[in-house]
Design an enzyme around this catalytic site. Structure first.
Site, PDB file in Angstrom:
ATOM      1  N   ALA A   1      -9.706 -16.027   4.735  1.00  0.00           N
ATOM      2  CA  ALA A   1     -10.259 -14.684   4.987  1.00  0.00           C
ATOM      3  C   ALA A   1     -10.202 -13.848   3.709  1.00  0.00           C
ATOM      4  O   ALA A   1     -11.144 -13.097   3.400  1.00  0.00           O
ATOM      5  CB  ALA A   1      -9.491 -14.007   6.113  1.00  0.00           C
ATOM      6  N   LYS A   2      -9.107 -13.971   2.944  1.00  0.00           N
ATOM      7  CA  LYS A   2      -9.015 -13.217   1.688  1.00  0.00           C
ATOM      8  C   LYS A   2     -10.075 -13.697   0.693  1.00  0.00           C
ATOM      9  O   LYS A   2     -10.694 -12.887  -0.010  1.00  0.00           O
ATOM     10  CB  LYS A   2      -7.612 -13.365   1.069  1.00  0.00           C
ATOM     11  CG  LYS A   2      -6.477 -12.762   1.879  1.00  0.00           C
ATOM     12  CD  LYS A   2      -6.592 -11.260   2.069  1.00  0.00           C
ATOM     13  CE  LYS A   2      -6.448 -10.469   0.791  1.00  0.00           C
ATOM     14  NZ  LYS A   2      -6.466  -9.001   1.080  1.00  0.00           N
TER      15      LYS A   2
ATOM     16  N   TYR B   1      -5.403 -17.277   6.659  1.00  0.00           N
ATOM     17  CA  TYR B   1      -5.148 -16.061   5.886  1.00  0.00           C
ATOM     18  C   TYR B   1      -5.881 -16.111   4.549  1.00  0.00           C
ATOM     19  O   TYR B   1      -6.658 -15.213   4.207  1.00  0.00           O
ATOM     20  CB  TYR B   1      -3.638 -15.874   5.652  1.00  0.00           C
ATOM     21  CG  TYR B   1      -3.322 -14.898   4.537  1.00  0.00           C
ATOM     22  CD1 TYR B   1      -3.580 -13.531   4.685  1.00  0.00           C
ATOM     23  CD2 TYR B   1      -2.773 -15.335   3.323  1.00  0.00           C
ATOM     24  CE1 TYR B   1      -3.318 -12.635   3.654  1.00  0.00           C
ATOM     25  CE2 TYR B   1      -2.498 -14.449   2.296  1.00  0.00           C
ATOM     26  CZ  TYR B   1      -2.773 -13.098   2.455  1.00  0.00           C
ATOM     27  OH  TYR B   1      -2.514 -12.210   1.442  1.00  0.00           O
TER      28      TYR B   1
ATOM     29  N   THR C   1      -5.217 -12.003  -3.447  1.00  0.00           N
ATOM     30  CA  THR C   1      -3.987 -12.786  -3.555  1.00  0.00           C
ATOM     31  C   THR C   1      -4.208 -14.075  -4.344  1.00  0.00           C
ATOM     32  O   THR C   1      -5.325 -14.625  -4.348  1.00  0.00           O
ATOM     33  CB  THR C   1      -3.492 -13.143  -2.135  1.00  0.00           C
ATOM     34  OG1 THR C   1      -2.506 -14.170  -2.208  1.00  0.00           O
ATOM     35  CG2 THR C   1      -4.623 -13.667  -1.254  1.00  0.00           C
ATOM     36  N   ASP C   2      -3.134 -14.588  -4.940  1.00  0.00           N
ATOM     37  CA  ASP C   2      -3.210 -15.893  -5.621  1.00  0.00           C
ATOM     38  C   ASP C   2      -3.475 -17.026  -4.632  1.00  0.00           C
ATOM     39  O   ASP C   2      -3.861 -18.125  -5.028  1.00  0.00           O
ATOM     40  CB  ASP C   2      -1.936 -16.176  -6.425  1.00  0.00           C
ATOM     41  CG  ASP C   2      -0.650 -16.142  -5.616  1.00  0.00           C
ATOM     42  OD1 ASP C   2      -0.698 -15.906  -4.388  1.00  0.00           O
ATOM     43  OD2 ASP C   2       0.428 -16.341  -6.221  1.00  0.00           O
ATOM     44  N   GLU C   3      -3.294 -16.764  -3.330  1.00  0.00           N
ATOM     45  CA  GLU C   3      -3.456 -17.841  -2.348  1.00  0.00           C
ATOM     46  C   GLU C   3      -4.905 -18.291  -2.225  1.00  0.00           C
ATOM     47  O   GLU C   3      -5.178 -19.374  -1.698  1.00  0.00           O
ATOM     48  CB  GLU C   3      -2.873 -17.415  -1.002  1.00  0.00           C
ATOM     49  CG  GLU C   3      -1.407 -17.058  -1.142  1.00  0.00           C
ATOM     50  CD  GLU C   3      -0.646 -16.930   0.163  1.00  0.00           C
ATOM     51  OE1 GLU C   3      -1.042 -17.546   1.151  1.00  0.00           O
ATOM     52  OE2 GLU C   3       0.358 -16.196   0.164  1.00  0.00           O
TER      53      GLU C   3
ATOM     54  N   GLY D   1       0.826  -1.212   0.000  1.00  0.00           N
ATOM     55  CA  GLY D   1       0.000   0.000   0.000  1.00  0.00           C
ATOM     56  C   GLY D   1       0.857   1.258   0.000  1.00  0.00           C
ATOM     57  O   GLY D   1       0.566   2.233  -0.721  1.00  0.00           O
TER      58      GLY D   1
HETATM   59  P1  NAD Z   1       1.260  -5.516   5.205  1.00  0.00           P
HETATM   60  O1  NAD Z   1       1.002  -6.471   6.324  1.00  0.00           O
HETATM   61  O2  NAD Z   1       2.642  -5.045   4.949  1.00  0.00           O
HETATM   62  O3  NAD Z   1       0.335  -4.224   5.362  1.00  0.00           O
HETATM   63  C1  NAD Z   1      -0.997  -4.287   5.800  1.00  0.00           C
HETATM   64  C2  NAD Z   1      -1.390  -2.886   6.246  1.00  0.00           C
HETATM   65  O4  NAD Z   1      -2.780  -2.930   6.631  1.00  0.00           O
HETATM   66  C3  NAD Z   1      -0.614  -2.397   7.466  1.00  0.00           C
HETATM   67  O5  NAD Z   1      -0.232  -1.053   7.279  1.00  0.00           O
HETATM   68  C4  NAD Z   1      -1.618  -2.516   8.615  1.00  0.00           C
HETATM   69  O6  NAD Z   1      -1.404  -1.562   9.650  1.00  0.00           O
HETATM   70  C5  NAD Z   1      -2.924  -2.261   7.884  1.00  0.00           C
HETATM   71  N1  NAD Z   1      -4.094  -2.861   8.562  1.00  0.00           N
HETATM   72  C6  NAD Z   1      -4.232  -4.125   9.043  1.00  0.00           C
HETATM   73  N2  NAD Z   1      -5.449  -4.281   9.587  1.00  0.00           N
HETATM   74  C7  NAD Z   1      -6.107  -3.083   9.421  1.00  0.00           C
HETATM   75  C8  NAD Z   1      -7.394  -2.640   9.764  1.00  0.00           C
HETATM   76  N3  NAD Z   1      -8.284  -3.435  10.395  1.00  0.00           N
HETATM   77  N4  NAD Z   1      -7.756  -1.365   9.450  1.00  0.00           N
HETATM   78  C9  NAD Z   1      -6.871  -0.546   8.812  1.00  0.00           C
HETATM   79  N5  NAD Z   1      -5.618  -0.923   8.485  1.00  0.00           N
HETATM   80  C10 NAD Z   1      -5.248  -2.183   8.784  1.00  0.00           C
HETATM   81  O7  NAD Z   1       0.647  -6.254   3.914  1.00  0.00           O
HETATM   82  P2  NAD Z   1       1.124  -6.196   2.396  1.00  0.00           P
HETATM   83  O8  NAD Z   1       2.113  -7.261   2.157  1.00  0.00           O
HETATM   84  O9  NAD Z   1       1.422  -4.792   2.027  1.00  0.00           O
HETATM   85  O10 NAD Z   1      -0.231  -6.659   1.682  1.00  0.00           O
HETATM   86  C11 NAD Z   1      -1.215  -5.686   1.318  1.00  0.00           C
HETATM   87  C12 NAD Z   1      -2.385  -6.416   0.690  1.00  0.00           C
HETATM   88  O11 NAD Z   1      -1.928  -7.159  -0.443  1.00  0.00           O
HETATM   89  C13 NAD Z   1      -3.064  -7.414   1.630  1.00  0.00           C
HETATM   90  O12 NAD Z   1      -4.443  -7.311   1.449  1.00  0.00           O
HETATM   91  C14 NAD Z   1      -2.542  -8.760   1.151  1.00  0.00           C
HETATM   92  O13 NAD Z   1      -3.498  -9.787   1.382  1.00  0.00           O
HETATM   93  C15 NAD Z   1      -2.352  -8.501  -0.326  1.00  0.00           C
HETATM   94  N6  NAD Z   1      -1.305  -9.296  -0.983  1.00  0.00           N
HETATM   95  C16 NAD Z   1      -0.051  -9.386  -0.447  1.00  0.00           C
HETATM   96  C17 NAD Z   1       0.935 -10.116  -1.100  1.00  0.00           C
HETATM   97  C18 NAD Z   1       2.342 -10.222  -0.547  1.00  0.00           C
HETATM   98  O14 NAD Z   1       3.127 -11.044  -1.042  1.00  0.00           O
HETATM   99  N7  NAD Z   1       2.727  -9.431   0.425  1.00  0.00           N
HETATM  100  C19 NAD Z   1       0.620 -10.786  -2.288  1.00  0.00           C
HETATM  101  C20 NAD Z   1      -0.676 -10.671  -2.818  1.00  0.00           C
HETATM  102  C21 NAD Z   1      -1.626  -9.934  -2.158  1.00  0.00           C
HETATM  103  P1  TYD Z   2       5.992 -16.149   2.815  1.00  0.00           P
HETATM  104  O1  TYD Z   2       6.962 -15.046   2.529  1.00  0.00           O
HETATM  105  O2  TYD Z   2       5.458 -16.300   4.199  1.00  0.00           O
HETATM  106  O3  TYD Z   2       4.804 -15.980   1.766  1.00  0.00           O
HETATM  107  P2  TYD Z   2       3.559 -16.986   1.432  1.00  0.00           P
HETATM  108  O4  TYD Z   2       3.334 -17.881   2.579  1.00  0.00           O
HETATM  109  O5  TYD Z   2       2.464 -15.980   1.285  1.00  0.00           O
HETATM  110  O6  TYD Z   2       3.915 -17.678   0.165  1.00  0.00           O
HETATM  111  O7  TYD Z   2       6.647 -17.523   2.412  1.00  0.00           O
HETATM  112  C1  TYD Z   2       7.150 -17.751   1.104  1.00  0.00           C
HETATM  113  C2  TYD Z   2       7.635 -19.176   1.048  1.00  0.00           C
HETATM  114  O8  TYD Z   2       8.752 -19.308   1.932  1.00  0.00           O
HETATM  115  C3  TYD Z   2       6.592 -20.191   1.524  1.00  0.00           C
HETATM  116  O9  TYD Z   2       6.719 -21.379   0.744  1.00  0.00           O
HETATM  117  C4  TYD Z   2       7.003 -20.467   2.966  1.00  0.00           C
HETATM  118  C5  TYD Z   2       8.516 -20.323   2.928  1.00  0.00           C
HETATM  119  N1  TYD Z   2       9.133 -19.854   4.195  1.00  0.00           N
HETATM  120  C6  TYD Z   2      10.167 -20.592   4.784  1.00  0.00           C
HETATM  121  O10 TYD Z   2      10.605 -21.634   4.266  1.00  0.00           O
HETATM  122  N2  TYD Z   2      10.680 -20.136   5.969  1.00  0.00           N
HETATM  123  C7  TYD Z   2      10.219 -19.017   6.587  1.00  0.00           C
HETATM  124  O11 TYD Z   2      10.729 -18.683   7.697  1.00  0.00           O
HETATM  125  C8  TYD Z   2       9.182 -18.270   5.964  1.00  0.00           C
HETATM  126  C9  TYD Z   2       8.656 -17.009   6.602  1.00  0.00           C
HETATM  127  C10 TYD Z   2       8.665 -18.723   4.760  1.00  0.00           C
END
Ligand code: NAD
Ligand code: TYD
Length: 373
Positions: free
Chosen positions: A183-184, A180, A156-158, A33
């Protein structure tokens, strides 16, 4: 909500593409974000942004410091601390916005296994509160009081679950396997229902595993980089042959904005990464860049319900006109260098509650670990 491919050649531009649009970005102090906010304001096209963020352990105003340091951008930016699950925080902000882009979520699979509740509160109730506010604003728009807001849910792809073969496309059934991703998936389903039932102008993006500067060190890449800098063990789950498709954060943020402006209402768009790799191969690349030895890598007990592979088809987004720009090799080099140059940022996060989380997640695992081969 229509899950299938759009007719070829259709690419409309949403009215909020014009200068002066006002976006509400929930979760804008987190990893993806905050990148989105920096990129959009950095283009200096007059777009205004209000960030609504609860500042959980994962959010930090430090991620938005560059905006505050630039008077022109700061003038088009407002930060509000609040909870998307609380209508009193959400409703007044949605009343004055052209679009809501919802990044807010609890985002770490391992924490969802330890403590699922907050994932449901934010991912289900929070999304519902945002959609209700958009529904009311849309009804007022129909009375001619204002224009209807567009809603984009960052997903997310998850939600597709583990993909042993082939690639997920937007019409596939959802099969989440962690609290996780469940919920998504619920959030995606709520959006779908508000499009069908109330005619909301809403879209969903489903992004791949994202990496880059400002990512919380609980996730694989920043955890292993920061541990390796400190010569601490790197806890690799199971055989390390799980596969992820890695997407640079600027590409993820850019694709979300592209879909916000050009996507058709009611559609879902996959945002694939640029490199499908095993976790072992990712760790090899990180260690090479850092000049650290493989002997830091420990084999630890696997994550329960660990999804073996994620892979998405990106044809629909490509047909709309989006292409990722950052190759994995360049992106990972930039990311490793950013963590080396910004120790103050991640050391502040790896303090306080971090030690409790680390002990819960990794204490017993590391005590029983073996040297990875
Ligand atoms: P992040 O955990 O870094 O950031 C989440 C943000 O949301 C934080 O700033 C947190 O304070 C805020 N937040 C949490 N609960 C809240 C609430 N109830 N009200 C207001 N703010 C709240 O997450 P990210 O990695 O930046 O992911 C952002 C979005 O992208 C998420 O919805 C996640 O599911 C999605 N996403 C993430 C990835 C990834 O690899 N990180 C991949 C695909 C999709
Ligand atoms: P992660 O970054 O948690 O993303 P996601 O679970 O959303 O894919 O993990 C990426 C991959 O790395 C996943 O296969 C889990 C693995 N992983 C480890 O092997 N060790 C770790 O400590 C963590 C955090 C993840």
């Amino acid at each position: 909500m229509r899950d299938g491919a759009e007719p070829a050649g259709r690419r409309s531009v949403h009215p909020l593409a014009g200068p002066g649009a006002h976006l509400l970005v929930s979760g804008g102090a987190g990893f993806i974000g905050s990148c989105f906010v920096r990129e959009v304001l950095g283009r200096r096209d007059g777009t205004r942004i209000t960030v609504l963020d609860k500042l959980t352990y994962a959010g930090s105003e430090a991620n938005l410091a560059a905006i505050r340091a630039d008077p022109e951008q700061a003038g088009r930016f407002r930060f509000v601390r609040g909870d998307i699950a609380n209508p009193a925080d959400v409703d007044p902000l949605v009343e004055t916005t052209d679009a809501v882009v919802n990044f807010a979520a609890e985002s770490h699979v391992d924490r969802s296994i330890l403590d699922p509740e907050a994932f449901l509160t934010t991912g289900v109730i929070g999304v519902h509160v945002l959609l209700e506010a958009c529904r009311r604003a849309t009804e007022r728009a129909r009375e001619g009081a204002r224009s209807a807001p567009r809603y984009l849910q960052v997903s997310t792809d998850e939600v597709y679950g583990s993909v042993e073969q082939g690639r997920s496309w937007e019409g596939d059934p959802l099969a989440p396997r962690s609290p996780y991703s469940a919920a998504k998936a619920a959030g995606d389903m709520l959006v779908r229902s508000y499009v069908a039932t109330y005619g909301l102008d809403a879209l969903v993006t489903r992004g791949a595993n994202t990496y880059g500067p400002h990512q919380h060190p609980e996730k694989l890449i920043p955890l292993f980089v920061t541990n390796a800098i400190d010569d601490q063990p790197l806890p690799l789950y199971g055989d390390g042959l799980q596969r992820r498709d890695w997407l640079h954060v600027a590409d993820h943020a850019g694709a979300i904005e592209f879909v916000l402006r050009h996507g058709a209402s009611g559609e879902i768009y996959n945002i694939p990464g640029s490199a499908e790799m095993t976790n072992r191969d990712v760790v090899t690349v990180l260690l090479e860049r850092l000049g650290k030895p493989w002997s830091l890598v420990r084999t630890v007990a696997d994550r329960p319900g660990h999804d073996r592979r994620y892979a998405m088809d990106g044809g629909k987004l490509a047909a709309l006109g989006w292409q990722n720009r950052m190759p994995f090799e360049a992106g990972i080099a930039e990311t490793v260098d950013w963590f080396r140059a910004n120790e103050g940022w991640w050391r502040a996060i790896r303090s306080g509650d971090w030690d409790d989380y680390y002990a819960r997640q990794y204490g017993a695992r590391l005590a029983a670990s073996t040297q990875a081969d």
